[in-house]
Design a protein around this motif. Structure first.
Motif, PDB file in Angstrom:
ATOM      1  N   SER A 175       0.813  -1.229   0.000  1.00  0.00           N
ATOM      2  CA  SER A 175       0.000   0.000   0.000  1.00  0.00           C
ATOM      3  C   SER A 175       0.841   1.271   0.000  1.00  0.00           C
ATOM      4  CB  SER A 175      -0.930   0.007   1.220  1.00  0.00           C
ATOM      5  OG  SER A 175      -0.170   0.187   2.403  1.00  0.00           O
ATOM      6  N   GLY A 176       2.100   1.184   0.441  1.00  0.00           N
ATOM      7  CA  GLY A 176       2.915   2.393   0.587  1.00  0.00           C
ATOM      8  C   GLY A 176       2.553   3.165   1.841  1.00  0.00           C
ATOM      9  N   ALA A 177       1.584   2.657   2.617  1.00  0.00           N
ATOM     10  CA  ALA A 177       1.161   3.373   3.838  1.00  0.00           C
ATOM     11  C   ALA A 177       2.228   3.268   4.920  1.00  0.00           C
ATOM     12  CB  ALA A 177      -0.144   2.786   4.364  1.00  0.00           C
ATOM     13  N   MET A 178       2.546   4.414   5.520  1.00  0.00           N
ATOM     14  CA  MET A 178       3.472   4.389   6.656  1.00  0.00           C
ATOM     15  C   MET A 178       2.592   4.504   7.904  1.00  0.00           C
ATOM     16  SD  MET A 178       6.717   6.844   7.241  1.00  0.00           S
ATOM     17  CE  MET A 178       7.529   7.007   8.814  1.00  0.00           C
ATOM     18  N   TYR A 179       2.643   3.490   8.735  1.00  0.00           N
ATOM     19  CA  TYR A 179       1.769   3.462   9.901  1.00  0.00           C
ATOM     20  C   TYR A 179       2.145   4.603  10.841  1.00  0.00           C
ATOM     21  CZ  TYR A 179       0.907  -1.307   8.191  1.00  0.00           C
ATOM     22  OH  TYR A 179       0.595  -2.405   7.412  1.00  0.00           O
ATOM     23  N   SER A 180       1.148   5.050  11.605  1.00  0.00           N
ATOM     24  CA  SER A 180       1.387   6.207  12.478  1.00  0.00           C
ATOM     25  C   SER A 180       2.322   5.827  13.630  1.00  0.00           C
ATOM     26  CB  SER A 180       0.063   6.716  13.041  1.00  0.00           C
ATOM     27  OG  SER A 180      -0.413   5.790  13.993  1.00  0.00           O
ATOM     28  N   GLU A 181       2.991   6.835  14.138  1.00  0.00           N
ATOM     29  CA  GLU A 181       3.874   6.652  15.297  1.00  0.00           C
ATOM     30  C   GLU A 181       3.056   6.046  16.455  1.00  0.00           C
ATOM     31  OE1 GLU A 181       6.937   9.095  15.102  1.00  0.00           O
ATOM     32  OE2 GLU A 181       7.863   8.056  16.784  1.00  0.00           O
ATOM     33  N   GLN A 182       1.807   6.513  16.576  1.00  0.00           N
ATOM     34  CA  GLN A 182       0.947   6.018  17.664  1.00  0.00           C
ATOM     35  C   GLN A 182       0.683   4.520  17.501  1.00  0.00           C
ATOM     36  OE1 GLN A 182      -0.097   7.877  20.418  1.00  0.00           O
ATOM     37  NE2 GLN A 182      -0.501   5.776  21.089  1.00  0.00           N
ATOM     38  N   PHE A 183       0.423   4.100  16.250  1.00  0.00           N
ATOM     39  CA  PHE A 183       0.162   2.678  16.034  1.00  0.00           C
ATOM     40  C   PHE A 183       1.397   1.841  16.379  1.00  0.00           C
ATOM     41  CE2 PHE A 183       0.462  -1.131  13.428  1.00  0.00           C
ATOM     42  CZ  PHE A 183      -0.654  -1.810  13.889  1.00  0.00           C
ATOM     43  N   ILE A 184       2.568   2.327  15.965  1.00  0.00           N
ATOM     44  CA  ILE A 184       3.792   1.572  16.255  1.00  0.00           C
ATOM     45  C   ILE A 184       3.983   1.473  17.775  1.00  0.00           C
ATOM     46  CG2 ILE A 184       6.331   1.498  15.958  1.00  0.00           C
ATOM     47  CD1 ILE A 184       4.791   0.954  13.338  1.00  0.00           C
ATOM     48  N   ALA A 185       3.754   2.598  18.449  1.00  0.00           N
ATOM     49  CA  ALA A 185       3.871   2.599  19.919  1.00  0.00           C
ATOM     50  C   ALA A 185       2.887   1.587  20.522  1.00  0.00           C
ATOM     51  CB  ALA A 185       3.592   4.005  20.460  1.00  0.00           C
ATOM     52  N   ASP A 186       1.654   1.603  20.010  1.00  0.00           N
ATOM     53  CA  ASP A 186       0.610   0.715  20.553  1.00  0.00           C
ATOM     54  C   ASP A 186       0.938  -0.758  20.315  1.00  0.00           C
ATOM     55  OD1 ASP A 186      -0.777   2.914  21.353  1.00  0.00           O
ATOM     56  OD2 ASP A 186      -2.253   2.856  19.726  1.00  0.00           O
ATOM     57  N   ILE A 187       1.419  -1.061  19.122  1.00  0.00           N
ATOM     58  CA  ILE A 187       1.644  -2.480  18.809  1.00  0.00           C
ATOM     59  C   ILE A 187       2.857  -3.015  19.579  1.00  0.00           C
ATOM     60  CG2 ILE A 187       3.050  -2.214  16.675  1.00  0.00           C
ATOM     61  CD1 ILE A 187       0.226  -4.688  16.939  1.00  0.00           C
ATOM     62  N   VAL A 188       3.865  -2.169  19.748  1.00  0.00           N
ATOM     63  CA  VAL A 188       5.044  -2.596  20.521  1.00  0.00           C
ATOM     64  C   VAL A 188       4.591  -2.874  21.957  1.00  0.00           C
ATOM     65  CG1 VAL A 188       7.254  -1.839  21.492  1.00  0.00           C
ATOM     66  CG2 VAL A 188       6.741  -1.394  19.080  1.00  0.00           C
ATOM     67  N   ASP A 189       3.801  -1.968  22.500  1.00  0.00           N
ATOM     68  CA  ASP A 189       3.319  -2.112  23.877  1.00  0.00           C
ATOM     69  C   ASP A 189       2.425  -3.354  24.004  1.00  0.00           C
ATOM     70  OD1 ASP A 189       2.646  -1.086  26.582  1.00  0.00           O
ATOM     71  OD2 ASP A 189       0.636  -0.940  25.678  1.00  0.00           O
ATOM     72  N   PHE A 190       1.515  -3.519  23.035  1.00  0.00           N
ATOM     73  CA  PHE A 190       0.582  -4.646  23.065  1.00  0.00           C
ATOM     74  C   PHE A 190       1.330  -5.990  23.029  1.00  0.00           C
ATOM     75  CE2 PHE A 190      -2.012  -7.715  20.623  1.00  0.00           C
ATOM     76  CZ  PHE A 190      -3.063  -7.852  21.504  1.00  0.00           C
ATOM     77  N   CYS A 191       2.307  -6.099  22.116  1.00  0.00           N
ATOM     78  CA  CYS A 191       3.048  -7.362  21.991  1.00  0.00           C
ATOM     79  C   CYS A 191       3.847  -7.631  23.262  1.00  0.00           C
ATOM     80  CB  CYS A 191       3.939  -7.337  20.755  1.00  0.00           C
ATOM     81  SG  CYS A 191       2.986  -7.413  19.231  1.00  0.00           S
TER      82      CYS A 191
END
Ligand SMILES: Cc1ncc(COP(=O)(O)O)c(C=O)c1O
Length: 405
Positions: A175-191
């Motif tokens: 898609s070329g989509a760059m995920y938001s900083e918030q999403f990266i923060a959330d997924i790192v925390d969630f995992c």
């Protein structure tokens, strides 16, 4: 013929197959335009070529440690410090035969049969097959809001007792989509909270546009210890235009790297000595080619988006990075494989069907080729699909007349 159940479950790589189709058509002399490719057309950096030639000329090209030569590990450590602000130890690093092998070996190191690997759709074509190669189950997560930007809540819903790992690729192929900083923060925390391995596939992390800066997943990791389940994957293929060199790497906790190295050691004994040298050259050499590629890609992206926006009925999301655009062509056919095949047949334009990335009705178009290919390719597609376009099209001196309605 009797083959294994796992082998039976594995499909051909759609993208590699399309490269083959494009090559065959070209060999026949057909004026094919390859908008399905996944590699920059620029030359590999001179420092990579000189480094590899040096070793080649020595005539002494030997086995290397299975996790990579010390010079490459050193270069990867320096790279990690520069782009992630973190200095891993050599035991935290494994070089591989491309980012592809680094991901594959990581999955083999953590997955048991029947365990699940989760990743947002659209996804890179190889993730499901890699999971299946481990006897595990791929679990794609379609964005409920219809965008290319995954939401944690959609992923959370799919996580169960069998989930072992999550793969994130941003900016994203296709898609070329760059995920938001918030999403990266959330997924790192969630995992971290759920004890899941998180594979961050950062292969396109520097090929981003509109003034964006690469996102550093380590900024959000609370667990900086050797128990961390974060696995960061990168490589030289895309950013240094070195796809054929097949060098990538993984950075992870020492125990996991040891296990991955054992696996890789039995599979391939590690990547080629020659190509590791080339990667050292690229990583330690003059870096201007990366920025120059990035600027070219951003310009190509703008041209492709402008052309697609003038295409009736096609819905486009402007890519934030990579060299792909994932456009919704469903008004011209819900079956993306059929659509892509008809474009090859009618106008010799190669695209990749969206279904290969987990989303029907889309086509992935690459803008890593020439501007002429982008413009002519989209013009041909428009002619083939949009019946309001003129009835005739010239490809070189060949005149095509539309005989379908
Ligand atoms: C998302 C993604 N990850 C990994 C890879 C593999 O890269 P490499 O050539 O380093 O194996 C690719 C290549 O297309 C890719 O698109």
């Amino acid at each position: 013929m009797s083959i294994s159940l796992i082998a039976k479950s594995i499909g051909e790589s759609a993208t590699l197959k399309l490269n083959e189709i494009a090559a065959i058509l070209r060999e026949k002399g057909d004026p094919v335009i390859h908008l399905g490719g996944g590699e920059p057309k620029s030359r590999s950096p001179i420092d990579a070529l000189v480094a590899a030639s040096g070793l080649l000329n020595s005539g002494e090209i030997r086995y290397t440690p299975a996790d990579g030569i010390p010079a490459l590990k050193k270069a990867i450590i320096r790279y990690t410090e520069e782009f992630y602000g973190r200095v891993p130890e050599p035991e935290n690093v494994m070089a591989s035969g491309g980012a592809k092998q680094a991901i594959m070996v990581a999955l083999q190191a953590v997955l048991n049969p029947q365990e699940e690997v989760i990743f947002p759709a659209p996804y890179w074509v190889s993730y499901p097959e890699m999971a299946k190669l481990c006897g595990a189950i791929p679990v794609p997560v379609l964005p409920e809001d219809g965008t290319f930007y995954p939401r944690l809540q959609d992923i959370e819903q799919k996580v169960g007792s069998y989930t072992k790992a999550d793969i994130i690729n941003s900016p994203n192929n296709p898609s070329g989509a760059m995920y938001s900083e918030q999403f990266i923060a959330d997924i790192v925390d969630f995992c971290e909270r759920r004890d899941l391995y998180l594979i961050v596939d950062d292969i396109y992390h520097r090929l981003i546009f509109d003034g964006r800066r690469p996102i550093n997943c380590y900024n959000y990791a609370k667990d900086k210890s050797e128990n961390s389940r974060l696995i960061v994957v990168n490589g030289v293929s895309k950013q240094y235009a070195m796809t054929g060199f097949r060098i990538g790497w993984a950075v992870a906790n020492k125990k996991l790297i040891e296990v991955m190295t054992n696996i890789q050691g039995h599979q391939t004994s590690g990547p080629s000595a020659l190509l590791q040298r080339a990667a050292v050259g690229a990583l330690n050499g003059v870096q201007s080619s990366v920025e120059s590629l990035r600027v070219t890609l951003e310009n190509n992206r703008n041209i492709m988006i402008e052309r697609l926006n003038a295409f009736d009925g096609v819905r486009v999301t402007k890519p934030d990075g990579t060299f792909y655009c994932f456009a919704d062509f469903s008004v011209y056919g819900k079956d993306s494989t059929k659509l892509a095949n008809s474009l090859v047949d009618k106008v010799q334009v190669v695209t990749v069907p969206g279904v290969e990335f987990g989303m029907e009705g889309y086509l992935r178009l690459s803008y890593c080729g020439s501007i002429k290919d982008i413009i002519d390719g989209i013009e041909r597609m428009k002619w083939a699909l949009d019946l309001n376009s003129p009835n005739e099209l010239y490809i070189g001196d060949r005149k095509l007349v539309r005989d379908w309605t």
